[in-house]
Scaffold this motif. Structure first.
Motif, PDB file in Angstrom:
ATOM      1  N   HIS A  22      98.883 -65.647  29.373  1.00  0.00           N
ATOM      2  CA  HIS A  22      98.335 -66.734  30.202  1.00  0.00           C
ATOM      3  C   HIS A  22      99.334 -67.363  31.170  1.00  0.00           C
ATOM      4  N   ARG A  28      99.011 -67.928  34.886  1.00  0.00           N
ATOM      5  CA  ARG A  28      98.615 -66.747  35.665  1.00  0.00           C
ATOM      6  C   ARG A  28      97.265 -67.015  36.338  1.00  0.00           C
ATOM      7  N   THR A  80      93.459 -66.952  37.379  1.00  0.00           N
ATOM      8  CA  THR A  80      92.258 -66.595  36.617  1.00  0.00           C
ATOM      9  C   THR A  80      91.281 -65.792  37.465  1.00  0.00           C
ATOM     10  N   GLN A 121      89.333 -67.164  39.515  1.00  0.00           N
ATOM     11  CA  GLN A 121      88.213 -68.050  39.884  1.00  0.00           C
ATOM     12  C   GLN A 121      88.624 -69.109  40.887  1.00  0.00           C
ATOM     13  N   THR A 174      88.584 -74.897  41.987  1.00  0.00           N
ATOM     14  CA  THR A 174      87.534 -74.021  41.479  1.00  0.00           C
ATOM     15  C   THR A 174      86.193 -74.668  41.784  1.00  0.00           C
TER      16      THR A 174
END
Ligand code: FES
Length: 446
Positions: free
Chosen positions: A207, A319, A321, A323, A349
């Motif tokens: 992550h 990191r 995503t 989105q 987002t």
């Protein structure tokens, strides 16, 4: 070559010109801007020489212990192959031409791959690596001063910090070097973090990536761009190549300059920092650490929450995503090698037409790199439309009270802040504008 009695705050340029009478290396600005003092360091990495152009005027001499002085772009592109006008231009950033103009320099760079190497001019890499190996582990070749501490492990570094909390920390020295050359500050003792092997790594987890405090800006941006290719242009606009080769991301973050470019980006990406110290115990000692969000590190102009015996060891960057929309804007007078008047980074987002998550980092607007929380509040949960953007623009313009200085007036900064948010909105609508990136061509430099 061994040098003795070199003060811990003596620069590499002073040693080259004044102590060794190597006068080919010049002094221009003395602050890492012009490139007159550029030298290339060769460091043995995995049995091979890695070459880095750096500014010797702001590099402390002790920090190059165990490296060889050589030259760069040609060596990093064996035989001069594969050098394009664009790559030559990128590598030339940080060098202000003082005589012929950039065109002949660029033309020479792209044609050198087709020319034979003059006899006797090549670098014998094998012999150089062997020579560097043979001095590794021996007494420092710049010796006679125990006041420059450059531990090679994290434990030794933390213990050194615990013993000498008053020593000046350096992690690349691209800003501290200016304190020496421009402010004439003297340091009795220096602790250099860049040799601690654990902190020279970029580690990848499911992550996040963790960037050690000794990772150069060049390598740190390489890791960030690998995850987020859209950051390539921005990474090239961070100072010039020699500064990126010497400076570290950890140093930039710990230094906390309000106009440092990495922090707005890292704040928007949700980065955190890991602070470490050596804690005494009955058994002898152990490493203690704590982690906090980057924006919570700073308490005021170049002040932070770190204890005197604490070090910034790691920067953790989530990191992508896939989105979130992510964008960073840097406003400065030049494309290359310039400091921001304003820097704004946005991560957002949108789901179902509503802003579901947003984080905004800003530079050049306050005494510290800052997170635009009021603007985020004006956006969060709102429909992503022109009215929301207008309200958020107003919030962003009133959230900070920037100062006027040589780079921009306070009014300009406030106006541009809001404009950048509007630009983000327009770009999301598919409306692209002419920008510095699209003008970054040979013609723009010539
Ligand atoms: Fe100008 Fe060093 S003298 S960059």
């Amino acid at each position: 070559m061994a040098l003795r009695n070199v003060p811990p705050d003596r620069t590499l340029l002073q040693v080259l010109r004044d102590d060794l009478s190597l006068k080919a290396t010049k002094e221009g600005c003395g602050e890492g801007d012009c490139g007159a003092c550029t030298v290339v360091l060769g460091e043995a990495v995995n049995g091979q020489l890695a070459y880095k152009a750096i500014n010797s005027c702001i590099r402390l001499a002790h920090s190059v212990n165990g490296m060889a002085g050589l030259f760069g772009m040609y060596q990093n592109n064996p035989g001069g192959q594969g050098i394009t006008r664009e790559s030559a231009q990128a590598d030339l950033a940080g060098n202000l031409c003082r005589c012929t103009g950039y065109r002949p320099i660029l033309e020479a760079a792209v044609t050198m791959g087709g020319l034979p190497l003059p006899a006797g001019c090549g670098v014998d890499e094998l012999a150089t690596v062997q020579a560097l190996k043979s001095i590794k582990g021996k007494a420092p070749s710049i010796a006679g001063d125990a006041n420059y501490l450059r531990p090679t492990s994290l434990h030794a570094l933390l213990q050194a910090r615990a013993r000498h909390p008053q020593a000046q920390l350096v992690a690349g020295c691209t800003d501290v070097g200016l304190w020496v050359t421009k402010h004439h500050r003297r340091f009795e003792q220096v602790i250099d973090v860049t040799a601690a092997r654990e902190l020279r790594r970029v580690e990848t987890y499911p992550h996040h990536i963790a960037i050690g405090a000794a990772v150069s800006l060049t390598q740190a941006f390489k890791a960030l761009v690998k995850e987020r290719p859209q950051l390539l242009h921005f990474s090239r606009r961070f100072a010039g190549l020699p500064v990126r080769n010497s400076g570290t991301l950890g140093g930039n973050v710990a230094n906390g300059s309000p106009i440092g470019d990495s922090m707005p980006l890292l704040i928007a990406l949700g980065a955190s920092v890991v602070l470490m110290r050596w804690k005494k115990t009955r058994q002898g000692g152990e490493v203690a650490h704590r982690e906090l969000r980057l924006e919570d590190l700073y308490t005021g102009y170049r002040t932070n929450v770190m204890r005197p015996d604490e070090l910034l060891a790691w920067i953790k960057v989530p990191r992508p995503t896939g989105q979130a929309l992510e964008k960073i804007y840097k406003i400065s007078k030049r494309f290359d090698d310039d400091i921001s008047a304003i820097c704004l980074a946005i991560q957002m987002t949108i789901k179902g037409g509503v802003v579901q998550q947003v984080s905004i980092g800003a530079g050049g607007v306050a005494a510290t790199p800052a997170r635009a929380r009021q603007t985020e509040a004006a956006l969060l949960g709102q429909p992503w439309n022109a009215d929301t953007v207008m309200a958020a623009q107003a919030a962003l313009r009133s959230e900070f009270q920037p100062i006027s200085d040589m780079r921009a007036s306070a009014h300009y900064r406030q106006t541009v802040l809001g404009n950048l948010l509007q630009r983000f909105w327009l770009e999301r609508q598919g409306k692209t504008t002419i920008n510095l990136e699209s003008l970054h061509s040979v013609e723009a430099l010539a």
